[in-house]
Design a protein around this motif. Structure first.
Motif, PDB file in Angstrom:
ATOM      1  N   ILE A 333     -18.740  10.998  -2.790  1.00 21.98           N
ATOM      2  CA  ILE A 333     -17.754  10.028  -3.047  1.00 21.98           C
ATOM      3  C   ILE A 333     -18.070   9.260  -4.184  1.00 21.98           C
ATOM      4  CG2 ILE A 333     -15.759   8.688  -2.145  1.00 21.98           C
ATOM      5  CD1 ILE A 333     -15.855  10.263   0.521  1.00 21.98           C
ATOM      6  N   ASN A 334     -18.871   8.283  -3.788  1.00 18.38           N
ATOM      7  CA  ASN A 334     -19.087   7.489  -4.584  1.00 18.38           C
ATOM      8  C   ASN A 334     -19.742   7.821  -6.213  1.00 18.38           C
ATOM      9  OD1 ASN A 334     -18.558   5.268  -2.901  1.00 18.38           O
ATOM     10  ND2 ASN A 334     -20.658   5.164  -1.975  1.00 18.38           N
ATOM     11  N   ALA A 335     -20.216   8.947  -6.288  1.00 23.31           N
ATOM     12  CA  ALA A 335     -20.819   9.334  -7.505  1.00 23.31           C
ATOM     13  C   ALA A 335     -19.680   9.706  -8.229  1.00 23.31           C
ATOM     14  CB  ALA A 335     -21.935  10.743  -7.295  1.00 23.31           C
ATOM     15  N   ALA A 336     -18.515  10.326  -7.315  1.00 22.42           N
ATOM     16  CA  ALA A 336     -17.447  10.842  -8.299  1.00 22.42           C
ATOM     17  C   ALA A 336     -16.501   9.849  -8.777  1.00 22.42           C
ATOM     18  CB  ALA A 336     -16.801  11.943  -7.367  1.00 22.42           C
ATOM     19  N   LEU A 337     -16.318   8.562  -8.119  1.00 18.58           N
ATOM     20  CA  LEU A 337     -15.588   7.597  -8.448  1.00 18.58           C
ATOM     21  C   LEU A 337     -15.925   6.910  -9.571  1.00 18.58           C
ATOM     22  CD1 LEU A 337     -15.080   6.001  -4.951  1.00 18.58           C
ATOM     23  CD2 LEU A 337     -13.277   6.959  -6.139  1.00 18.58           C
ATOM     24  N   PRO A 338     -14.925   6.357 -10.704  1.00 22.30           N
ATOM     25  CA  PRO A 338     -15.265   5.591 -11.972  1.00 22.30           C
ATOM     26  C   PRO A 338     -16.212   4.372 -11.518  1.00 22.30           C
ATOM     27  CG  PRO A 338     -12.957   6.392 -11.701  1.00 22.30           C
ATOM     28  CD  PRO A 338     -13.485   6.613 -10.356  1.00 22.30           C
ATOM     29  N   ALA A 339     -16.776   4.086 -12.474  1.00 27.05           N
ATOM     30  CA  ALA A 339     -17.683   2.948 -12.353  1.00 27.05           C
ATOM     31  C   ALA A 339     -17.085   1.665 -11.762  1.00 27.05           C
ATOM     32  CB  ALA A 339     -18.282   2.632 -13.768  1.00 27.05           C
ATOM     33  N   GLY A 340     -17.702   1.105 -10.962  1.00 26.00           N
ATOM     34  CA  GLY A 340     -17.001  -0.199 -10.482  1.00 26.00           C
ATOM     35  C   GLY A 340     -16.110   0.135  -9.074  1.00 26.00           C
ATOM     36  N   GLN A 341     -16.343   1.582  -8.711  1.00 23.80           N
ATOM     37  CA  GLN A 341     -15.398   1.591  -7.726  1.00 23.80           C
ATOM     38  C   GLN A 341     -16.396   2.443  -6.581  1.00 23.80           C
ATOM     39  OE1 GLN A 341     -12.037   4.005  -8.414  1.00 23.80           O
ATOM     40  NE2 GLN A 341     -11.468   2.623 -10.071  1.00 23.80           N
ATOM     41  N   GLU A 342     -16.015   2.197  -5.225  1.00 21.75           N
ATOM     42  CA  GLU A 342     -16.807   2.883  -3.975  1.00 21.75           C
ATOM     43  C   GLU A 342     -15.979   2.957  -2.897  1.00 21.75           C
ATOM     44  OE1 GLU A 342     -19.475  -0.848  -2.690  1.00 21.75           O
ATOM     45  OE2 GLU A 342     -20.390   0.530  -3.965  1.00 21.75           O
ATOM     46  N   ILE A 343     -16.232   3.814  -1.902  1.00 19.96           N
ATOM     47  CA  ILE A 343     -15.637   3.986  -0.829  1.00 19.96           C
ATOM     48  C   ILE A 343     -16.089   2.710   0.093  1.00 19.96           C
ATOM     49  CG2 ILE A 343     -17.259   5.320   0.373  1.00 19.96           C
ATOM     50  CD1 ILE A 343     -14.732   6.792   1.458  1.00 19.96           C
ATOM     51  N   SER A 344     -14.923   2.160   0.894  1.00 17.25           N
ATOM     52  CA  SER A 344     -15.391   1.072   1.455  1.00 17.25           C
ATOM     53  C   SER A 344     -15.160   1.309   3.041  1.00 17.25           C
ATOM     54  CB  SER A 344     -14.241  -0.089   1.317  1.00 17.25           C
ATOM     55  OG  SER A 344     -14.641  -1.192   2.038  1.00 17.25           O
ATOM     56  N   SER A 345     -14.324   1.898   3.374  1.00 11.58           N
ATOM     57  CA  SER A 345     -14.222   2.355   4.915  1.00 11.58           C
ATOM     58  C   SER A 345     -13.332   3.709   5.308  1.00 11.58           C
ATOM     59  CB  SER A 345     -13.253   1.098   5.761  1.00 11.58           C
ATOM     60  OG  SER A 345     -12.144   1.376   5.315  1.00 11.58           O
ATOM     61  N   ILE A 346     -13.518   4.402   6.357  1.00 14.07           N
ATOM     62  CA  ILE A 346     -12.833   5.490   6.622  1.00 14.07           C
ATOM     63  C   ILE A 346     -12.243   5.116   8.175  1.00 14.07           C
ATOM     64  CG2 ILE A 346     -12.868   8.094   7.111  1.00 14.07           C
ATOM     65  CD1 ILE A 346     -15.375   7.987   5.390  1.00 14.07           C
ATOM     66  N   GLN A 347     -10.935   5.029   8.157  1.00 12.15           N
ATOM     67  CA  GLN A 347     -10.377   4.733   9.594  1.00 12.15           C
ATOM     68  C   GLN A 347      -9.486   5.860  10.013  1.00 12.15           C
ATOM     69  OE1 GLN A 347      -8.744   0.617   9.222  1.00 12.15           O
ATOM     70  NE2 GLN A 347      -9.718   0.632   7.232  1.00 12.15           N
ATOM     71  N   ILE A 348      -9.329   6.053  11.186  1.00  4.82           N
ATOM     72  CA  ILE A 348      -8.449   7.022  11.830  1.00  4.82           C
ATOM     73  C   ILE A 348      -7.335   6.332  12.693  1.00  4.82           C
ATOM     74  CG2 ILE A 348      -8.359   9.172  13.241  1.00  4.82           C
ATOM     75  CD1 ILE A 348     -11.158   9.813  12.143  1.00  4.82           C
ATOM     76  N   TYR A 349      -6.230   6.586  12.687  1.00  9.77           N
ATOM     77  CA  TYR A 349      -5.236   6.052  13.471  1.00  9.77           C
ATOM     78  C   TYR A 349      -4.233   7.119  14.105  1.00  9.77           C
ATOM     79  CZ  TYR A 349      -5.597   1.521  11.082  1.00  9.77           C
ATOM     80  OH  TYR A 349      -6.165   0.212  10.453  1.00  9.77           O
ATOM     81  N   THR A 350      -4.203   7.155  15.352  1.00  8.01           N
ATOM     82  CA  THR A 350      -3.213   7.944  15.924  1.00  8.01           C
ATOM     83  C   THR A 350      -1.934   7.227  16.859  1.00  8.01           C
ATOM     84  OG1 THR A 350      -4.777   8.060  18.100  1.00  8.01           O
ATOM     85  CG2 THR A 350      -5.067   9.717  16.409  1.00  8.01           C
ATOM     86  N   ASN A 351      -1.188   7.923  16.617  1.00  2.00           N
ATOM     87  CA  ASN A 351      -0.095   7.311  17.397  1.00  2.00           C
ATOM     88  C   ASN A 351       0.607   6.117  16.708  1.00  2.00           C
ATOM     89  OD1 ASN A 351       0.484   9.611  19.011  1.00  2.00           O
ATOM     90  ND2 ASN A 351      -1.521   8.932  19.897  1.00  2.00           N
ATOM     91  N   HIS A 352       0.327   5.883  15.387  1.00  2.00           N
ATOM     92  CA  HIS A 352       0.642   4.649  14.916  1.00  2.00           C
ATOM     93  C   HIS A 352       2.362   4.726  14.451  1.00  2.00           C
ATOM     94  CE1 HIS A 352       0.909   1.942  11.210  1.00  2.00           C
ATOM     95  NE2 HIS A 352       0.012   1.113  11.700  1.00  2.00           N
ATOM     96  N   SER A 353       2.909   3.655  14.240  1.00  2.00           N
ATOM     97  CA  SER A 353       4.299   3.747  13.972  1.00  2.00           C
ATOM     98  C   SER A 353       4.651   4.383  12.476  1.00  2.00           C
ATOM     99  CB  SER A 353       4.700   2.181  13.720  1.00  2.00           C
ATOM    100  OG  SER A 353       4.148   1.562  12.629  1.00  2.00           O
ATOM    101  N   LEU A 354       3.372   4.692  11.631  1.00  2.96           N
ATOM    102  CA  LEU A 354       3.646   5.485  10.487  1.00  2.96           C
ATOM    103  C   LEU A 354       3.325   6.885  10.735  1.00  2.96           C
ATOM    104  CD1 LEU A 354       1.891   3.226   7.918  1.00  2.96           C
ATOM    105  CD2 LEU A 354       4.534   3.512   8.389  1.00  2.96           C
ATOM    106  N   GLY A 355       2.764   7.159  11.991  1.00  2.00           N
ATOM    107  CA  GLY A 355       2.215   8.511  12.212  1.00  2.00           C
ATOM    108  C   GLY A 355       0.809   8.472  12.647  1.00  2.00           C
ATOM    109  N   THR A 356       0.271   9.729  12.578  1.00  2.00           N
ATOM    110  CA  THR A 356      -1.232   9.788  12.532  1.00  2.00           C
ATOM    111  C   THR A 356      -1.800  10.274  11.196  1.00  2.00           C
ATOM    112  OG1 THR A 356      -1.371  10.453  15.085  1.00  2.00           O
ATOM    113  CG2 THR A 356      -3.110  11.184  13.827  1.00  2.00           C
ATOM    114  N   PHE A 357      -3.015   9.423  11.061  1.00  2.00           N
ATOM    115  CA  PHE A 357      -3.380   9.556   9.610  1.00  2.00           C
ATOM    116  C   PHE A 357      -4.949   8.974   9.615  1.00  2.00           C
ATOM    117  CE2 PHE A 357      -1.085   5.496   9.811  1.00  2.00           C
ATOM    118  CZ  PHE A 357      -2.066   4.517   9.664  1.00  2.00           C
TER     119      PHE A 357
END
Length: 445
Positions: A333-357
């Protein structure tokens, strides 16, 4: 016998005893006539002669702290001019380097590596394998106190922690084969073609026990916890590499025998230590988790909000349960992102008011939502996260390679771990059921 003769023999006997006493006294006097400095100098000469006596030098597998770190093999070839040739398997550089050493006098005699070489990589407090060891580094030393010789080994104790370290005579093969240790390291980590799960199985000659086995690459450390109800034995061990397998410290004790040397089998990827009387310990692969739990049920519809988070710049990145494939996907992921960008977190929410994502955050880029439905696989004790929609199709293209493992159509397992990651939040691991992908998170609510 005449009284005159008895008297003669008595005098002779007394004279003999006197002469023996004088001889012994002279030897004792000679010993104690040495000053402390003279005794230390004699020990200094003894150590110097020992260090120079081995044709191919010395080998030490240095477990700096076997409660948190593994072992690092070092080779030394000492010269009379105060220089030493040194190599190690600390990292990918197994070349031989020259530096200086001294045999020093203090409260005892020691060998000290006075100019920088491979051994100093273990004592650099600014270099540490995981965040929990910040300012401690690898807890190593470069001065070793001389404690004598035993069975051809030179016995030292480390200056700071006073732990025993043995120098054993090296061979020409030890120097030539040192790079093979790094090949063995990859076998311990496990390739992408191997199953994801591992176990330690012990056999005391009559009874077998199984333990869930996890290995942490940065620290060369492994944990093995029993999966049997009511059987609370566990093994935590540092791992050192050899050309043919691994050496562990502390030893795995089975049936009263201490097993330290495990031999690698390339056919099935196993490591086996063999004792006597049928005693063995085997580290081997298995195709599915040893113990399936009901932890997945907290993800099901109708349950309270559940929030899980992996953070690329925090303690979750060091979790021993993260798999090599997961790390590889993060790097992709970090190699594919443009320069200066990188992945910071991966979060999983279930049964949130916005849904599950699945919620991806980035440095230098807006966050991304992947909305999913949760489908239960009750017989398999897992869930399937089924794709619904993305919040941004452009950003989604950067993470789909990783995301496909979280949305594995065969389902994912969820397991609460027995360890903590610095903070008090419970730790949970998401595992793909059909690939060697495993991501460890905190449960944050």
């Amino acid at each position: 016998m005449k009284l005159k003769n008895i008297f003669k023999y008595l005098i002779a006997g007394i004279l003999i005893l006197y002469l023996n006493a004088c001889s012994n006294a002279t030897e004792a006097d000679q010993l104690f006539e040495q000053t402390p400095t003279e005794r230390l100098n004699a020990r200094k000469t003894e150590l110097k002669d020992a260090l120079l006596s081995s044709e191919f030098g010395w080998k030490a597998v240095y477990f700096t702290d076997n409660t948190v770190l593994g072992g690092y093999t070092h080779l030394f070839k000492f010269a009379p001019d105060g220089t030493v040739q040194m190599a190690s398997d600390f990292d990918g550089d197994t070349a031989v380097y020259k530096s200086e050493y001294e045999i020093q006098l203090g409260s005892t005699v020691s060998v000290t590596f006075t100019t920088k070489n491979r051994i100093h990589l273990l004592s650099d407090s600014d270099s540490y394998p995981i965040a929990a060891l910040e300012s401690e580094g690898y807890k190593g030393d470069f001065q070793f106190l001389y404690y004598g010789q035993e069975n051809g080994d030179i016995v030292f104790r480390t200056n700071r922690t006073v732990k025993e370290l043995r120098f054993v005579k090296a061979t020409a093969a030890d120097w030539a084969d040192l790079p093979k240790n790094l090949i063995m390291e990859q076998n311990v980590i496990g390739g992408a073609s191997r199953p994801l799960f591992r176990l330690l199985e012990t056999n005391d000659g009559s009874t077998k026990h199984q333990f869930d086995f996890t290995y942490t690459t940065p620290t060369r450390y492994a944990e093995a916890n029993s999966i049997e109800a009511g059987y609370t034995v566990s093994y935590d061990m540092g791992i050192g590499f050899t050309p043919t397998g691994i050496v562990v410290s502390p030893a795995v004790e089975v049936g009263g025998q201490k097993l330290t040397n495990f031999v690698y089998n390339d056919v099935d990827g196993s490591f086996t230590a063999t004792g006597t009387g049928g005693v063995t310990a085997v580290i081997k692969y298995t195709d599915k988790p040893l113990l399936l739990t009901d932890d997945y049920k907290m993800l099901l519809p109708g349950q309270p909000l559940a929030w899980f988070g992996f953070y690329a710049d925090d303690y979750t990145v060091d979790a021993p349960t993260n798999s090599p494939l997961f790390y590889a996907e993060l790097a992709k992921i970090n190699a594919a992102l443009p320069a200066g960008q990188e992945i910071s977190s991966i979060q999983i929410y279930t049964n949130h008011s916005l849904g599950t994502f699945i919620y991806y955050t980035f440095v230098g880029r807006a966050a991304l939502f992947h909305f999913v439905d949760v489908v239960e696989d009750a017989p398999g004790k897992k869930v399937i996260l089924k794709h619904k929609s993305w919040s941004n199709a452009t950003t989604a293209a950067f993470v789909t390679s990783l995301d496909k493992y979280l949305t594995d159509p065969n389902g994912i397992y969820l397991k609460r771990e027995s360890f903590r990651l610095f903070y008090s939040e419970p730790v949970y691991t998401f595992t793909s059921s059909s690939s060697p992908f495993r991501m460890t998170t905190w449960k944050l609510n």
